[in-house]
Design a protein around this motif. Structure first.
Motif, mmCIF file in Angstrom:
data_model
loop_
_atom_site.group_PDB
_atom_site.id
_atom_site.type_symbol
_atom_site.label_atom_id
_atom_site.label_comp_id
_atom_site.label_asym_id
_atom_site.label_seq_id
_atom_site.Cartn_x
_atom_site.Cartn_y
_atom_site.Cartn_z
ATOM 1 N N ARG A 43 -1.600 -6.243 0.772
ATOM 2 C CA ARG A 43 -1.112 -4.938 1.219
ATOM 3 C C ARG A 43 -1.973 -3.795 0.715
ATOM 4 O O ARG A 43 -1.948 -2.698 1.283
ATOM 5 C CB ARG A 43 0.351 -4.779 0.822
ATOM 6 N N ARG A 44 -2.734 -4.006 -0.342
ATOM 7 C CA ARG A 44 -3.692 -2.984 -0.787
ATOM 8 C C ARG A 44 -4.732 -2.694 0.286
ATOM 9 O O ARG A 44 -5.304 -1.608 0.321
ATOM 10 C CB ARG A 44 -4.397 -3.466 -2.048
ATOM 11 N N ALA A 45 -5.012 -3.704 1.104
ATOM 12 C CA ALA A 45 -6.049 -3.558 2.119
ATOM 13 C C ALA A 45 -5.490 -3.401 3.527
ATOM 14 O O ALA A 45 -6.238 -3.072 4.442
ATOM 15 C CB ALA A 45 -6.983 -4.781 2.073
ATOM 16 N N ASN A 46 -4.194 -3.644 3.698
ATOM 17 C CA ASN A 46 -3.608 -3.605 5.041
ATOM 18 C C ASN A 46 -3.655 -2.189 5.608
ATOM 19 O O ASN A 46 -3.322 -1.213 4.928
ATOM 20 C CB ASN A 46 -2.162 -4.102 4.975
ATOM 21 N N ASP A 47 -4.048 -2.076 6.867
ATOM 22 C CA ASP A 47 -4.251 -0.763 7.480
ATOM 23 C C ASP A 47 -3.002 0.115 7.420
ATOM 24 O O ASP A 47 -3.099 1.331 7.179
ATOM 25 C CB ASP A 47 -4.680 -0.925 8.943
ATOM 26 N N GLY A 88 -0.669 5.410 2.194
ATOM 27 C CA GLY A 88 -1.198 5.946 0.950
ATOM 28 C C GLY A 88 -2.031 7.194 1.162
ATOM 29 O O GLY A 88 -1.972 8.152 0.368
ATOM 30 N N GLU A 89 -2.805 7.213 2.240
ATOM 31 C CA GLU A 89 -3.622 8.389 2.541
ATOM 32 C C GLU A 89 -2.751 9.608 2.829
ATOM 33 O O GLU A 89 -3.057 10.728 2.397
ATOM 34 C CB GLU A 89 -4.530 8.096 3.734
ATOM 35 N N LEU A 90 -1.653 9.410 3.558
ATOM 36 C CA LEU A 90 -0.743 10.514 3.859
ATOM 37 C C LEU A 90 -0.081 11.039 2.584
ATOM 38 O O LEU A 90 0.080 12.255 2.407
ATOM 39 C CB LEU A 90 0.318 10.047 4.854
ATOM 40 N N ILE A 91 0.319 10.139 1.710
ATOM 41 C CA ILE A 91 0.960 10.532 0.443
ATOM 42 C C ILE A 91 -0.027 11.309 -0.423
ATOM 43 O O ILE A 91 0.297 12.370 -0.973
ATOM 44 C CB ILE A 91 1.489 9.284 -0.287
ATOM 45 N N TYR A 96 5.796 -9.066 -6.193
ATOM 46 C CA TYR A 96 4.712 -8.346 -6.865
ATOM 47 C C TYR A 96 3.964 -7.445 -5.887
ATOM 48 O O TYR A 96 3.507 -6.356 -6.253
ATOM 49 C CB TYR A 96 3.747 -9.334 -7.520
ATOM 50 N N HIS A 97 3.818 -7.862 -4.614
ATOM 51 C CA HIS A 97 3.154 -7.037 -3.607
ATOM 52 C C HIS A 97 3.854 -5.683 -3.460
ATOM 53 O O HIS A 97 3.207 -4.629 -3.408
ATOM 54 C CB HIS A 97 3.163 -7.733 -2.249
ATOM 55 N N TYR A 98 5.186 -5.714 -3.378
ATOM 56 C CA TYR A 98 5.937 -4.488 -3.134
ATOM 57 C C TYR A 98 5.982 -3.612 -4.382
ATOM 58 O O TYR A 98 5.936 -2.381 -4.285
ATOM 59 C CB TYR A 98 7.340 -4.834 -2.655
ATOM 60 N N LEU A 99 6.053 -4.231 -5.550
ATOM 61 C CA LEU A 99 5.989 -3.459 -6.786
ATOM 62 C C LEU A 99 4.642 -2.767 -6.905
ATOM 63 O O LEU A 99 4.552 -1.621 -7.365
ATOM 64 C CB LEU A 99 6.217 -4.365 -8.001
ATOM 65 N N ASP A 100 3.586 -3.453 -6.490
ATOM 66 C CA ASP A 100 2.251 -2.856 -6.565
ATOM 67 C C ASP A 100 2.143 -1.666 -5.616
ATOM 68 O O ASP A 100 1.539 -0.639 -5.974
ATOM 69 C CB ASP A 100 1.190 -3.902 -6.227
ATOM 70 N N GLU A 101 2.704 -1.782 -4.425
ATOM 71 C CA GLU A 101 2.658 -0.646 -3.514
ATOM 72 C C GLU A 101 3.498 0.504 -4.049
ATOM 73 O O GLU A 101 3.103 1.676 -3.957
ATOM 74 C CB GLU A 101 3.138 -1.063 -2.118
ATOM 75 N N LYS A 133 -10.877 -1.311 -1.507
ATOM 76 C CA LYS A 133 -9.499 -1.764 -1.337
ATOM 77 C C LYS A 133 -9.153 -2.933 -2.255
ATOM 78 O O LYS A 133 -8.102 -3.564 -2.088
ATOM 79 C CB LYS A 133 -9.255 -2.137 0.127
ATOM 80 N N MET A 134 -10.017 -3.215 -3.214
ATOM 81 C CA MET A 134 -9.750 -4.301 -4.157
ATOM 82 C C MET A 134 -8.942 -3.787 -5.339
ATOM 83 O O MET A 134 -9.129 -2.651 -5.789
ATOM 84 C CB MET A 134 -11.068 -4.921 -4.629
ATOM 85 N N ALA A 135 -8.058 -4.608 -5.841
ATOM 86 C CA ALA A 135 -7.263 -4.277 -7.019
ATOM 87 C C ALA A 135 -7.905 -4.938 -8.234
ATOM 88 O O ALA A 135 -8.020 -6.165 -8.285
ATOM 89 C CB ALA A 135 -5.828 -4.764 -6.847
ATOM 90 N N PHE A 136 -8.319 -4.136 -9.199
ATOM 91 C CA PHE A 136 -8.923 -4.657 -10.421
ATOM 92 C C PHE A 136 -7.912 -4.608 -11.559
ATOM 93 O O PHE A 136 -6.906 -3.891 -11.493
ATOM 94 C CB PHE A 136 -10.187 -3.872 -10.755
#
Length: 475
Positions: A172-176, A182-185, A234-239, A436-439
């Motif tokens: 989801r970090r990379a999903n359009d 995220g860009e709007l926020i 974990y995906h949703y917590l990360d978003e 778009k990678m999560a480090f």
């Protein structure tokens, strides 16, 4: 631009016989790099299952291609072996193969020894989510508390290795759709300094299991005393945390409170979902051994709900809620399969759903809603609805539908794996992917929220009457 390596990049693939690694992501990404002429080789596969087992390979053509081309060594971890013994086994393999990259895709409770060893050696690490999970964290406070301590120690070891790469391939970090949200926020926060003030994330997983299937020990099973929080949550917590960091304003702390938890034992004991199980029985190819509902399985979390208060010192700025349930609609139409009994493939979807509503507000100025209602394995469609106040240029409700949202996204998990291997080799990867990678350094808040949630679930087991809370500081 950096030159390509002269020698093949040597990869250790941990959990390489699992569906995600062998069929959906890591192995296909490596094969794509090979086709492009990039020198990469899977030198070893570490898995309890034999990567050369013909029954396994019959289900996994990509894995068959890799073992045919690279003839990787098979490292078989021994159940119950100490972390030190496993790391000695890894060190012996490293002395022979000189690993450049370790990809960790095994059961989350098994991640830690591989991550510690590879990081201490300075070997680049790509680790699937969640980064660290600990057995019995759903009901043992000491185990739950270990999650944050081990993460902090790993982060310290990573930072002590200059140039060490450690990334997490989060779809989801990379999903359009999520990227656009995220860009709007961020745009509104940059122009008006408006933080997030309210939101809810409601996820319905619909992952129906027959009772005996809870004893299956494959990735993201329940036999290690942890459950659904260690899976897709974990995906949703990360978003959630990513959006908070994009529009944090004066937020300094998050107060997490557990509102509800339902465990596997509660679910099976209620009998409310026996109807689908009865319908599935005639469609089973084979029978699994009868379920031994030990304490670990019975106490693993299945459904849960949290509130996250947004604080500035002692002042309340807003609230987020996160809920997840498996006790929801399932599209499942098959019973127990022969491959489940043979353990030749990981437990697969069998009607698991991917349904969610993510509703976010930045004060009175902006509202975003992401929604999805699909069965796992089908082409996903994500709907993004967006409103802004007319005083700042809002023109009513804008709606964008992202068809086939995962596979048609500009950047996919395969792209992330390929880019990571390219970077680990000292070559230049596509910035559109690396952006778009999560480090690991960027996962501090997500993982601390994840760890705090397990602390609360474990505390609830000992005092179900209380509503414990945990304070997490913004990084």
């Amino acid at each position: 631009m950096s030159l390509r390596p002269r020698q093949p990049v040597s990869v250790l693939l941990v959990g390489g016989c699992g569906h995600w690694a062998a069929a959906e992501n890591h192995v296909p990404a490596i094969l794509t790099l090979k086709k492009q002429g990039f020198p990469v080789r899977v030198a070893a596969i570490c898995d309890l299952r034999d990567p050369y087992d013909p029954d396994l390979l019959a289900h996994m053509p990509h894995l068959n291609n890799v073992v045919t081309q690279d003839r990787p060594a098979w490292i078989k971890p021994r159940p119950g072996r100490s972390m030190e013994a496993l790391q000695r086994q890894l060190q012996q393999a490293h002395s022979e193969h000189r690993f450049d990259v370790v990809i960790v895709a095994c059961d989350p409770v098994g991640h830690l020894p591989y991550l510690k060893w590879a990081t201490d050696q300075g070997i680049h690490v790509l680790c699937d989510k969640p980064i660290i999970c600990v057995e019995d964290a759903a009901w043992k406070p000491a185990s739950a508390g270990q999650i944050r301590r081990e993460f902090d120690a790993l982060l310290h070891a990573h930072r002590a290795q200059p140039g060490h790469l450690f990334a997490v391939p989060l779809r989801r970090r990379a999903n359009d759709a999520f990227v656009h949200a995220g860009e709007l926020i961020r745009d509104l926060h940059d122009s008006h300094q408006q933080p997030l003030t309210m939101g809810r994330i409601d996820v319905c997983g619909g992952h129906f299991r027959l009772p005996e299937e809870y004893a299956l020990g494959n990735a993201h099973g329940y036999s290690h005393g942890v459950g659904a929080l260690a899976f897709s949550s974990y995906h949703y917590l990360d978003e959630m945390t990513r959006y908070l960091l994009l529009a944090s304003g004066r937020i300094t702390d998050l107060r997490l409170t557990l509102q509800y938890v339902r465990r596997v034992g509660d679910h099976l004991g209620s009998g409310v979902n026996d109807v689908l199980g009865q319908l599935l029985r005639p469609h089973s190819e084979a029978a699994l051994p009868e379920l031994e509902l030990n304490e670990r399985i019975a106490l693993a979390e299945m459904d849960f709900a949290f509130t996250v208060e947004l604080l500035s010192g002692g002042q309340h700025l807003g609230v987020l809620t996160y809920s997840f349930t498996s006790n929801s609609f399932s599209n499942r139409t098959v019973g127990v399969l022969a491959c489940d009994v043979e353990d030749t493939v990981a437990f697969r979807e069998k009607g698991r759903m991917s349904q969610y509503i993510i509703d976010l507000h930045q004060g009175h100025l902006q509202h975003l809603r992401l929604s999805k209602n699909d069965a796992v394995g089908e082409a996903y469609s994500i709907r993004l609805e967006h409103r802004r106040n007319p005083l700042i240029g809002g023109t009513g409700r804008l709606e964008t539908v992202y068809e086939n949202a995962h596979d048609s996204s500009a950047v996919t998990p395969e792209d992330i794996t390929a880019a990571f291997i390219t970077m680990a080799a000292g070559s230049t990867a596509d910035p559109a992917v690396t952006d778009k990678m999560a480090f690991l350094d960027g996962q501090v808040l997500t993982h601390r929220v994840f760890a705090a949630m397990y602390e609360l679930i474990a505390a609830h087991h000992h005092d179900a009457r209380s509503r414990p809370s945990v304070l997490v500081g913004m990084p």
